[in-house]
Design a protein around this motif. Structure first.
Motif, PDB file in Angstrom:
ATOM      1  N   VAL A  62       1.065  -1.087  -0.067  1.00 14.67           N
ATOM      2  CA  VAL A  62       0.063   0.163   0.224  1.00 14.67           C
ATOM      3  C   VAL A  62       0.766   1.125  -0.088  1.00 14.67           C
ATOM      4  N   ASP A  63       0.506   2.221  -0.731  1.00 18.19           N
ATOM      5  CA  ASP A  63       1.099   3.567  -0.794  1.00 18.19           C
ATOM      6  C   ASP A  63       0.834   4.489   0.352  1.00 18.19           C
ATOM      7  N   PRO A  64       1.313   4.740   1.392  1.00 16.60           N
ATOM      8  CA  PRO A  64       0.792   5.461   2.249  1.00 16.60           C
ATOM      9  C   PRO A  64       0.517   7.044   1.949  1.00 16.60           C
ATOM     10  N   ALA A  65       1.035   7.280   1.017  1.00 18.39           N
ATOM     11  CA  ALA A  65       0.810   8.721   0.657  1.00 18.39           C
ATOM     12  C   ALA A  65      -0.377   8.950  -0.132  1.00 18.39           C
ATOM     13  N   GLY A  66      -1.012   7.951  -0.630  1.00 14.30           N
ATOM     14  CA  GLY A  66      -2.321   7.784  -1.190  1.00 14.30           C
ATOM     15  C   GLY A  66      -3.439   7.816  -0.589  1.00 14.30           C
ATOM     16  N   GLY A  67      -3.236   8.011   0.797  1.00 13.88           N
ATOM     17  CA  GLY A  67      -4.488   7.729   1.671  1.00 13.88           C
ATOM     18  C   GLY A  67      -5.442   9.297   1.569  1.00 13.88           C
ATOM     19  N   ASP A  68      -6.756   8.903   2.070  1.00 15.24           N
ATOM     20  CA  ASP A  68      -7.782   9.923   2.311  1.00 15.24           C
ATOM     21  C   ASP A  68      -8.135  10.372   3.507  1.00 15.24           C
ATOM     22  N   VAL A  69      -7.076  10.034   4.713  1.00 20.90           N
ATOM     23  CA  VAL A  69      -7.403  10.429   6.037  1.00 20.90           C
ATOM     24  C   VAL A  69      -6.418  11.518   6.308  1.00 20.90           C
ATOM     25  N   GLU A  70      -7.036  12.620   6.676  1.00 20.35           N
ATOM     26  CA  GLU A  70      -6.033  13.562   7.210  1.00 20.35           C
ATOM     27  C   GLU A  70      -5.429  13.663   8.504  1.00 20.35           C
ATOM     28  N   VAL A  71      -4.195  13.307   8.644  1.00 18.44           N
ATOM     29  CA  VAL A  71      -3.786  13.063   9.892  1.00 18.44           C
ATOM     30  C   VAL A  71      -2.918  14.062  10.490  1.00 18.44           C
ATOM     31  N   THR A  72      -3.476  14.706  11.850  1.00 18.05           N
ATOM     32  CA  THR A  72      -2.711  15.713  12.451  1.00 18.05           C
ATOM     33  C   THR A  72      -2.181  15.098  13.771  1.00 18.05           C
ATOM     34  N   ALA A  73      -1.194  15.872  14.099  1.00 20.76           N
ATOM     35  CA  ALA A  73      -0.464  15.314  15.501  1.00 20.76           C
ATOM     36  C   ALA A  73      -1.569  15.235  16.923  1.00 20.76           C
ATOM     37  N   ASP A  74      -2.572  16.023  16.802  1.00 16.03           N
ATOM     38  CA  ASP A  74      -3.402  16.031  17.865  1.00 16.03           C
ATOM     39  C   ASP A  74      -4.292  14.595  18.153  1.00 16.03           C
ATOM     40  N   ALA A  75      -4.441  13.899  16.634  1.00 14.57           N
ATOM     41  CA  ALA A  75      -5.402  12.757  16.493  1.00 14.57           C
ATOM     42  C   ALA A  75      -4.753  11.691  17.023  1.00 14.57           C
ATOM     43  N   LEU A  76      -3.173  12.041  17.293  1.00 14.86           N
ATOM     44  CA  LEU A  76      -2.339  10.572  17.677  1.00 14.86           C
ATOM     45  C   LEU A  76      -2.487   9.695  18.789  1.00 14.86           C
ATOM     46  N   GLY A  77      -2.690   8.653  18.881  1.00 16.91           N
ATOM     47  CA  GLY A  77      -2.622   7.826  20.343  1.00 16.91           C
ATOM     48  C   GLY A  77      -1.436   7.118  20.399  1.00 16.91           C
ATOM     49  N   PRO A  78      -1.451   6.296  21.622  1.00 14.80           N
ATOM     50  CA  PRO A  78      -0.096   5.480  21.575  1.00 14.80           C
ATOM     51  C   PRO A  78      -0.259   4.503  20.408  1.00 14.80           C
ATOM     52  N   VAL A  79       0.897   3.981  19.858  1.00 21.66           N
ATOM     53  CA  VAL A  79       1.060   3.311  18.932  1.00 21.66           C
ATOM     54  C   VAL A  79       0.399   1.800  19.244  1.00 21.66           C
ATOM     55  N   ALA A  80       0.790   1.311  20.171  1.00 24.24           N
ATOM     56  CA  ALA A  80       0.205  -0.018  20.726  1.00 24.24           C
ATOM     57  C   ALA A  80      -0.514   0.518  22.258  1.00 24.24           C
ATOM     58  N   PRO A  81      -1.832   0.697  22.188  1.00 22.92           N
ATOM     59  CA  PRO A  81      -2.751   1.262  23.153  1.00 22.92           C
ATOM     60  C   PRO A  81      -2.976   0.073  24.497  1.00 22.92           C
ATOM     61  N   ARG A  82      -2.859  -1.155  24.207  1.00 23.80           N
ATOM     62  CA  ARG A  82      -3.137  -2.155  25.484  1.00 23.80           C
ATOM     63  C   ARG A  82      -2.186  -3.191  25.318  1.00 23.80           C
ATOM     64  N   PRO A  83      -0.994  -3.032  25.389  1.00 18.99           N
ATOM     65  CA  PRO A  83      -0.048  -4.326  25.414  1.00 18.99           C
ATOM     66  C   PRO A  83      -0.402  -5.134  26.425  1.00 18.99           C
ATOM     67  N   SER A  84      -0.036  -6.477  26.297  1.00 20.27           N
ATOM     68  CA  SER A  84      -0.197  -7.270  27.594  1.00 20.27           C
ATOM     69  C   SER A  84       1.065  -6.853  28.399  1.00 20.27           C
ATOM     70  N   GLN A  85       1.936  -6.591  27.921  1.00 22.40           N
ATOM     71  CA  GLN A  85       3.017  -6.483  28.988  1.00 22.40           C
ATOM     72  C   GLN A  85       3.938  -5.139  28.484  1.00 22.40           C
ATOM     73  N   VAL A  86       4.268  -4.301  29.667  1.00 20.50           N
ATOM     74  CA  VAL A  86       5.179  -3.117  29.320  1.00 20.50           C
ATOM     75  C   VAL A  86       6.479  -3.249  30.128  1.00 20.50           C
ATOM     76  N   PHE A  87       7.670  -3.512  29.560  1.00 12.33           N
ATOM     77  CA  PHE A  87       8.837  -3.485  30.255  1.00 12.33           C
ATOM     78  C   PHE A  87       9.699  -2.125  30.089  1.00 12.33           C
ATOM     79  N   ALA A  88      10.108  -1.992  31.253  1.00 14.12           N
ATOM     80  CA  ALA A  88      11.135  -0.714  31.326  1.00 14.12           C
ATOM     81  C   ALA A  88      12.666  -0.991  31.809  1.00 14.12           C
ATOM     82  N   VAL A  89      13.545  -0.486  31.092  1.00  7.95           N
ATOM     83  CA  VAL A  89      14.927  -0.837  31.688  1.00  7.95           C
ATOM     84  C   VAL A  89      15.398   0.269  32.503  1.00  7.95           C
ATOM     85  N   GLY A  90      15.818   0.297  33.559  1.00  7.88           N
ATOM     86  CA  GLY A  90      16.434   1.277  34.347  1.00  7.88           C
ATOM     87  C   GLY A  90      18.203   1.424  34.165  1.00  7.88           C
TER      88      GLY A  90
END
Ligand code: ZN
Length: 294
Positions: A62-90
């Motif tokens: 699919v060509d992503p530039a050929g889309g018909d949705v107008e995407v603004t920064a304010d419309a963006l949510g987290p890329v994976a909103p409900r992960p089963s696990q979230v790890f973090a390294v300190g």
């Protein structure tokens, strides 16, 4: 390939998503995955990881530039909103270890960010009482189940990467007889991730990316991901030796030097301040701190 969570719908987006996220202005065209695939894939940004190989093969036609949705920064949510696990390294960058007056850990120091803290790249972050600090981090999104994966094969289990902020309330983190990392890093809004998931083939070297963070335009963190003590393959090898990593899980890979608690005098976030987190080739998070209601 870049995919974004646009108003809760998984959407293919062009490279320009990075620019509009960093500048917080303008828009780019996006391809709504459910509509463009004729319903073969649903709209849920989390479900796309369950059949990642199938999705990946389709999306590349699919060509992503050929889309018909107008995407603004304010419309963006987290890329994976409900992960089963979230790890973090300190403590995963030597200069950050030094500024915290600790010793480098012999193996990755792992905690969790509870998933309710996840937020979009432009989300306002309510400030709880205490000392709220910034930590820009490379976030890895798992694409294929991983169990006992050796480091040589680790990147093959990754769907892509994104920019993350591991906001941290230091008073709660350091209270108690041992540090309590997870809860203090899980207030609502404390885990913005975005602006889009970028597949690894889009990056010249996914193990060496410029990473930085500013507060109200002042540079606080400025490093490269190649300075990690335990790189992404080492982290995946370590985690997957203990438990299975599942598609759609997130791994925050640690922050470089320059956090507020490591400065002299210490500096913490105030309402109205804007934290911009940036990683080369991926884009920005721009998060304004706001007074918590009530
Ligand atoms: Zn962190």
């Amino acid at each position: 390939m870049r995919i974004a969570n646009v108003d809760g719908r998984v959407t293919l987006v062009p490279e320009g998503i990075a620019t509009i996220a960093c500048e917080r202005g303008g828009s780019v065209p996006g391809v709504d995955v459910e509509r463009a695939s004729g319903g073969r894939f649903g709209p849920d940004p989390q479900a796309v990881f369950d059949g990642w190989d199938r999705f990946d093969a389709w999306a590349r036609t699919v060509d992503p530039a050929g889309g018909d949705v107008e995407v603004t920064a304010d419309a963006l949510g987290p890329v994976a909103p409900r992960p089963s696990q979230v790890f973090a390294v300190g403590l995963n960058y030597a200069a950050h270890v030094a500024e915290t007056m600790r010793e480098a850990p012999p193996s990755p120091s792992v905690f969790t960010k509870f998933p309710t803290c996840l937020a979009g790249p432009s989300a306002a972050v309510p400030l709880p009482p205490g000392s709220v600090d910034w930590e820009v981090e490379l976030v890895v999104v798992v694409g294929r189940s991983a169990r006992s994966v050796p480091r040589e094969a680790a990147w093959r289990h990754v769907a892509g990467v994104a920019v993350g902020q591991d906001f941290s309330e230091r008073d709660l983190q350091m209270s108690g007889t041992v540090p309590q990392f997870s809860l203090a890093k899980s207030y609502p809004g404390f885990g913005p991730v975005g602006p889009a998931l970028v597949t690894v083939d889009e990056l010249p070297d996914p193990d060496d990316l410029a990473i930085g963070c500013t507060v109200d335009g002042e540079t606080m963190q400025d490093a490269r991901t190649s300075m990690m003590i335990f790189d992404v393959p080492a982290i995946i090898e370590h985690l997957s030796a203990v438990l299975p990593l599942r598609p759609g899980d997130l791994i925050f890979t640690g922050t470089p030097a320059g956090v507020g608690m490591g400065r002299s005098p210490k500096r913490f976030l105030r309402a109205g301040e804007v934290v911009e987190s940036r990683i080369e080739g991926i884009g920005c998070l721009v998060n304004r701190m706001v007074a918590a209601a009530g």
